[in-house]
Design a protein around this motif. Sequence first.
Motif, PDB file in Angstrom:
ATOM      1  N   GLN A  52       0.809  -1.220   0.000  1.00 43.38           N
ATOM      2  CA  GLN A  52       0.000   0.000   0.000  1.00 43.38           C
ATOM      3  C   GLN A  52       0.845   1.275   0.000  1.00 43.38           C
ATOM      4  O   GLN A  52       0.480   2.264  -0.628  1.00 43.38           O
ATOM      5  CB  GLN A  52      -0.944   0.013   1.215  1.00 43.38           C
ATOM      6  N   VAL A  53       1.953   1.234   0.700  1.00 43.29           N
ATOM      7  CA  VAL A  53       2.856   2.393   0.772  1.00 43.29           C
ATOM      8  C   VAL A  53       4.299   1.902   0.691  1.00 43.29           C
ATOM      9  O   VAL A  53       4.681   0.988   1.432  1.00 43.29           O
ATOM     10  CB  VAL A  53       2.657   3.186   2.081  1.00 43.29           C
ATOM     11  N   SER A  54       5.089   2.509  -0.202  1.00 45.19           N
ATOM     12  CA  SER A  54       6.528   2.238  -0.272  1.00 45.19           C
ATOM     13  C   SER A  54       7.281   3.283   0.533  1.00 45.19           C
ATOM     14  O   SER A  54       6.867   4.449   0.596  1.00 45.19           O
ATOM     15  CB  SER A  54       7.009   2.265  -1.727  1.00 45.19           C
ATOM     16  N   ILE A  55       8.390   2.864   1.132  1.00 44.31           N
ATOM     17  CA  ILE A  55       9.178   3.782   1.962  1.00 44.31           C
ATOM     18  C   ILE A  55      10.661   3.657   1.600  1.00 44.31           C
ATOM     19  O   ILE A  55      11.203   2.552   1.502  1.00 44.31           O
ATOM     20  CB  ILE A  55       8.997   3.483   3.463  1.00 44.31           C
ATOM     21  N   VAL A  56      11.304   4.843   1.428  1.00 42.89           N
ATOM     22  CA  VAL A  56      12.751   4.923   1.231  1.00 42.89           C
ATOM     23  C   VAL A  56      13.329   5.790   2.336  1.00 42.89           C
ATOM     24  O   VAL A  56      12.788   6.860   2.643  1.00 42.89           O
ATOM     25  CB  VAL A  56      13.122   5.525  -0.139  1.00 42.89           C
ATOM     26  N   GLY A  57      14.409   5.333   2.947  1.00 42.93           N
ATOM     27  CA  GLY A  57      15.097   6.119   3.970  1.00 42.93           C
ATOM     28  C   GLY A  57      16.360   6.757   3.438  1.00 42.93           C
ATOM     29  O   GLY A  57      16.566   6.866   2.220  1.00 42.93           O
TER      30      GLY A  57
END
Length: 341
Positions: A270-275
């Motif tokens: 549902q949501v992609s995350i990059v740090g």
Amino acid sequence: MANIFDVATEAGVSHQTVSRVVNGDPTVRPATKARVDAAVSKLNYRPSAAARALASRKTRTLGLISTGGPLFGPSSIMQGFDGAARQAGYQVSIASLPTDDVTTFAAGMRSAVDALLGQNVEAIVLIAPDTAGIDAIRAVDVGRPLVAADSTASEGLVSVSLDQYAGAVLATRHLVELGHRRIVHVGGLSTWTDARERERGWRDVVTAAGVEPLPVVRGDWSPESGYRIGLDLADRAKRGEITAVFCANDQMALGILHALSERRIRVPDQVSIVGFDDVPEAAHYIPPLTTVRQDFAALGRQIMSTVEALLVPQGAPPVVQAAPAPAPALVVRESTGPAPA
């Protein structure tokens, strides 16, 4: 423990000759130098650092001022520089300044510089990711070579840094290439130059993709601030307002992952995350975090090389410069995936 007179007796020379040898005087005859070296080795003699400093007028000591606190980026730069300095034969005296009280910060910077100059450091390195540190050091008469780890290359300062903008471009472009168009940026403190450069990279990529940038959400670099932000992002994800998050550091990304998991938002479905930073724990987040890796050890070597270049006496051969720190690299893990249909 053997002293300089013991070495002189063993080598059959004066203690002044021993001093000239241990301080690298090139006029000492090779045969004499060989006798002194043999005596030093036999007696396990260790020359006094203070005595060598008086003889050579060099302390082989550098000052390091940091205003970044215990956060991963600034502390990693400190560690990288300290290791490079020690490998080059220098000792490092460190002063850490908190930035939470702006009324006393300028005075604290002056005191830190005075303390380091009192130790007769040969140069000072400033690791100040915030503009307050740069402004404060400008107001002080350092009187020594000064090198700053400053990603915006402030005018009048010798600056060395990693390319924060390029790293942000890599992170955001990765999300765009996965089909994401509703990408929110969770930024760090606006007073930090690194935060501004990462925001600039994100904004340029989404704009080039023909997307109106969403309003930036700001945290204070901590997992707790990421968690609070993540609770709101979870609601926005449920409404379809966002499909991806580019987070300005890995610690805030950790808090966001916690909040999304608590609200049953699936990452990356549902949501992609990059740090950003690739902290050692990033590979073990749930899910493992896609992030931007920075080579802090290489940056430390580059800072030290820059310091050495500034310390070379006029007319002396130039020092061999360390290779520039490599560009940031994207590390793709399981927290990113195609945009939901």
